[in-house]
Write a protein that holds these residues in place. Structure first.
Motif, PDB file in Angstrom:
ATOM      1  N   VAL A  19       0.635  -1.065   0.236  1.00  0.00           N
ATOM      2  CA  VAL A  19       0.040  -0.059   0.116  1.00  0.00           C
ATOM      3  C   VAL A  19       0.951   1.257  -0.096  1.00  0.00           C
ATOM      4  O   VAL A  19       1.612   1.196   0.974  1.00  0.00           O
ATOM      5  CB  VAL A  19      -0.790  -0.052   1.237  1.00  0.00           C
ATOM      6  N   ARG A 104      -4.116   4.871   6.888  1.00  0.00           N
ATOM      7  CA  ARG A 104      -3.966   3.752   5.749  1.00  0.00           C
ATOM      8  C   ARG A 104      -3.859   2.509   6.400  1.00  0.00           C
ATOM      9  O   ARG A 104      -3.725   1.413   5.539  1.00  0.00           O
ATOM     10  CB  ARG A 104      -2.767   4.156   4.889  1.00  0.00           C
ATOM     11  N   ARG A 105      -4.009   2.401   7.559  1.00  0.00           N
ATOM     12  CA  ARG A 105      -4.162   1.158   8.491  1.00  0.00           C
ATOM     13  C   ARG A 105      -4.998  -0.033   7.826  1.00  0.00           C
ATOM     14  O   ARG A 105      -4.532  -1.126   8.044  1.00  0.00           O
ATOM     15  CB  ARG A 105      -4.273   1.196   9.804  1.00  0.00           C
ATOM     16  N   GLU A 106      -6.220   0.337   7.756  1.00  0.00           N
ATOM     17  CA  GLU A 106      -7.094  -0.520   7.316  1.00  0.00           C
ATOM     18  C   GLU A 106      -6.760  -1.518   5.969  1.00  0.00           C
ATOM     19  O   GLU A 106      -6.768  -2.411   5.808  1.00  0.00           O
ATOM     20  CB  GLU A 106      -8.694  -0.198   7.240  1.00  0.00           C
ATOM     21  N   LYS A 107      -6.264  -0.444   4.953  1.00  0.00           N
ATOM     22  CA  LYS A 107      -5.767  -0.894   3.771  1.00  0.00           C
ATOM     23  C   LYS A 107      -4.582  -2.074   3.791  1.00  0.00           C
ATOM     24  O   LYS A 107      -4.548  -2.704   3.220  1.00  0.00           O
ATOM     25  CB  LYS A 107      -5.559   0.445   2.817  1.00  0.00           C
ATOM     26  N   ILE A 108      -3.728  -1.539   4.731  1.00  0.00           N
ATOM     27  CA  ILE A 108      -2.696  -2.109   5.018  1.00  0.00           C
ATOM     28  C   ILE A 108      -2.962  -3.487   5.360  1.00  0.00           C
ATOM     29  O   ILE A 108      -2.593  -4.734   5.130  1.00  0.00           O
ATOM     30  CB  ILE A 108      -1.710  -1.693   5.865  1.00  0.00           C
ATOM     31  N   GLU A 110      -5.806  -5.065   5.161  1.00  0.00           N
ATOM     32  CA  GLU A 110      -6.488  -5.983   4.322  1.00  0.00           C
ATOM     33  C   GLU A 110      -5.656  -6.482   3.271  1.00  0.00           C
ATOM     34  O   GLU A 110      -5.873  -7.811   3.026  1.00  0.00           O
ATOM     35  CB  GLU A 110      -7.452  -5.230   3.563  1.00  0.00           C
ATOM     36  N   ALA A 111      -4.507  -5.721   2.947  1.00  0.00           N
ATOM     37  CA  ALA A 111      -3.535  -6.442   2.186  1.00  0.00           C
ATOM     38  C   ALA A 111      -2.865  -7.526   2.741  1.00  0.00           C
ATOM     39  O   ALA A 111      -2.678  -8.498   1.958  1.00  0.00           O
ATOM     40  CB  ALA A 111      -2.559  -5.149   1.547  1.00  0.00           C
TER      41      ALA A 111
END
Ligand code: MG
Length: 155
Positions: A19, A104-108, A110-111
């Motif tokens: 991300v 950006r924590r949730e995106k990280i 999820e990735a």
């Protein structure tokens, strides 16, 4: 457990678990410099006693230059799974002065959950600063720590 540290430099992308975060500086590295992916790889490999990232993907080997670290992480996760281990959970800390991790924590998360093939609630990531001290605090580096729990499959 896994730990990694990368220098920060201009004209580099700042990438955590694939991300991209908006930042004037990014991680310097032979690969894409994804410090979090690297720490997670070492946590998994170490817990399964399968070696470490430097052994599997030596920086002297040209085939890993500018490598997508999430692809390397997928290879590690596959290797751990084939050795009969199941990932229960993984927790991570990323330390840097900027950028902020929380937006950006949730995106990280999820990735990481996607590449590790686990539920989102089995993965967590926390952002910290260096309080102005040391290479992290002076904005010269970003550090990542990861700790995971693996369970051996019965058969
Ligand atoms: Mg690294």
């Amino acid at each position: 457990m896994g730990r990694d540290l990368h220098r920060l430099a201009e004209r580099r992308r700042f990438v955590l678990a694939g991300v991209e975060l908006p930042s004037p500086k990014g991680e310097l590295g032979h690969s894409d410099g994804d410090v979090l992916a690297h720490a997670v790889m070492d946590a998994l490999l170490g817990a399964a006693a399968l070696g470490d990232i430097g052994e599997l993907f030596p920086p002297t080997d040209a085939q890993w230059k500018d490598a997508d670290s999430m692809k390397l992480l997928a290879l590690c996760a596959d290797r751990v799974k084939k050795a009969g281990w199941r990932l229960i959970n993984i927790d991570c800390v990323v330390s840097c002065e900027e950028p902020k991790i929380l937006p950006r924590r949730e995106k990280i998360r999820e990735a990481l959950a996607a590449v590790l093939d686990v539920e989102l609630n089995a993965v967590f990531v926390k952002g910290k600063t260096g309080e102005g001290l040391g290479p992290v605090g002076e904005g010269l580096a970003v550090e990542a720590l990861a700790v995971c729990l693996l369970e051996k499959n019965e058969n």
